[in-house]
Design an enzyme around this catalytic site. Sequence first.
Site, mmCIF file in Angstrom:
data_model
loop_
_atom_site.group_PDB
_atom_site.id
_atom_site.type_symbol
_atom_site.label_atom_id
_atom_site.label_comp_id
_atom_site.label_asym_id
_atom_site.label_seq_id
_atom_site.Cartn_x
_atom_site.Cartn_y
_atom_site.Cartn_z
ATOM 1 N N CYS A 190 0.840 -1.208 0.000
ATOM 2 C CA CYS A 190 0.000 0.000 0.000
ATOM 3 C C CYS A 190 0.870 1.251 0.000
ATOM 4 O O CYS A 190 1.739 1.415 0.872
ATOM 5 C CB CYS A 190 -0.912 -0.008 1.228
ATOM 6 S SG CYS A 190 -1.854 1.525 1.444
ATOM 7 N N GLN A 207 -2.578 10.085 16.207
ATOM 8 C CA GLN A 207 -2.799 10.488 14.818
ATOM 9 C C GLN A 207 -1.977 9.625 13.861
ATOM 10 O O GLN A 207 -0.844 9.250 14.170
ATOM 11 C CB GLN A 207 -2.424 11.961 14.629
ATOM 12 C CG GLN A 207 -3.290 12.937 15.417
ATOM 13 C CD GLN A 207 -4.680 13.110 14.829
ATOM 14 O OE1 GLN A 207 -5.056 12.408 13.909
ATOM 15 N NE2 GLN A 207 -5.441 14.046 15.376
ATOM 16 N N GLU A 251 -9.248 12.644 29.700
ATOM 17 C CA GLU A 251 -9.413 11.652 28.636
ATOM 18 C C GLU A 251 -9.952 10.368 29.263
ATOM 19 O O GLU A 251 -9.510 9.970 30.338
ATOM 20 C CB GLU A 251 -8.059 11.407 27.956
ATOM 21 C CG GLU A 251 -7.950 10.160 27.115
ATOM 22 C CD GLU A 251 -8.871 10.165 25.911
ATOM 23 O OE1 GLU A 251 -9.512 9.124 25.671
ATOM 24 O OE2 GLU A 251 -8.958 11.192 25.215
ATOM 25 N N ASN A 267 -10.943 18.298 21.681
ATOM 26 C CA ASN A 267 -10.565 17.485 20.524
ATOM 27 C C ASN A 267 -11.401 16.203 20.563
ATOM 28 O O ASN A 267 -10.891 15.124 20.816
ATOM 29 C CB ASN A 267 -9.061 17.169 20.587
ATOM 30 C CG ASN A 267 -8.600 16.334 19.410
ATOM 31 O OD1 ASN A 267 -9.151 16.413 18.312
ATOM 32 N ND2 ASN A 267 -7.591 15.515 19.631
ATOM 33 N N CYS A 309 -12.244 16.214 13.873
ATOM 34 C CA CYS A 309 -12.070 15.300 12.746
ATOM 35 C C CYS A 309 -13.375 15.146 11.972
ATOM 36 O O CYS A 309 -13.459 14.362 11.034
ATOM 37 C CB CYS A 309 -11.567 13.944 13.230
ATOM 38 S SG CYS A 309 -12.675 13.135 14.403
#
Length: 376
Positions: free
Chosen positions: A87, A212, A262, A307, A334
């Site tokens: 890929c 990420q 988080e 985020n 996102c």
Amino acid sequence: MHCAQYTAGRCRSCQWLDKPYPQQLADKQHHLESLLAGHAVTQWLAPVFGRESTFRNKAKMVVSGSVERPLLGMLHRDGTPVDLCACPLYPPSFEPVFTVLKTFIARAGLTPYNVARKRGELKFLLLTESTYNGELMLRFVLRSETKLAQLIAALPWLQQQLPQLAVISANIQPVHMAILEGEREIPLTEQQALPERFNQVPLYIRPQSFFQTNPPVAASLYATARQWVQEHEVHSMWDLFCGVGGFGLHCAGPETQLTGIEISAEAIACARQSAEQLGLKNVSFAALDSTRFATAEAQIPELVLVNPPRRGIGRELCDYLSQMAPKFILYSSCNAETMAKDISLLAGYHIERVQLFDMFPHTSHYEVLTLLALRR
């Protein structure tokens, strides 16, 4: 970017591959501008982009075929395997690693899971590379612990072949569904965090923590957030949905009061490790639900950085922020569609600046950073 599997019609993950890259960027920017058309934006900044290929630091490979001849890649919608070892999104260093892993699967007797028959043990291989030092993290996703002893017994050979393998673990995913991983993670090496470094900020990736997948663009995103925050001389901030702490650790100075929240304990362990290495004394990280944490607090910082996952921050947190009125909200998203809905609920704020970050070339997806300032 040329991809043989795309040309052959076998893989369509990069659904925009036929579209010239400048047109991809223009279409994403137009989409973002149309979503925010009902809001006055003080400053639109030019999109940030990186390489068109070889940018991904992570491979998620479905294991199929036989134990003697395993195939790594994905399953076509007709159920046949598609080999993705070459890929073009992956760095060149990945293909020789995949070759060794195929041999290892045979040596260890790790029977690939057959989706149609619901038989076999090895479901996925998850490979992550550090752009900081080239070390690798490898996770074996297994249906059960049946082959775990065989896997462990064969590991010395694998580690000899691939000395860059620093973190290895087994994840147990017993459910016959298209779920990438289960809750149980079994460490197979003493080291359990992959070191990464963006803009001189040390970061760590653990097996079950989100990170990420496009390091060059992610580094630009974090650096931009730091620049925007520093321009406003912020002394106190929350980093909600903070992951491994990338945003907060970039934005916090020695005197900044930073609280990072988080839900993932794995990610929080990474964030704490980074903060300790940076010598930040006024920083705390906790494994909590971000909305539950925020709405229980009576004191609000000058800036709240969010985020969130694709669903956005939602009405409850928007209502709380509107009521408590921090001077600034820095929103990294996102999913620009849910971000736009959230911004509409934050009526007491105006959009100071917006910038698109193309984290996902050849797809319709992108990241966006938006700075909201309280209306005077």
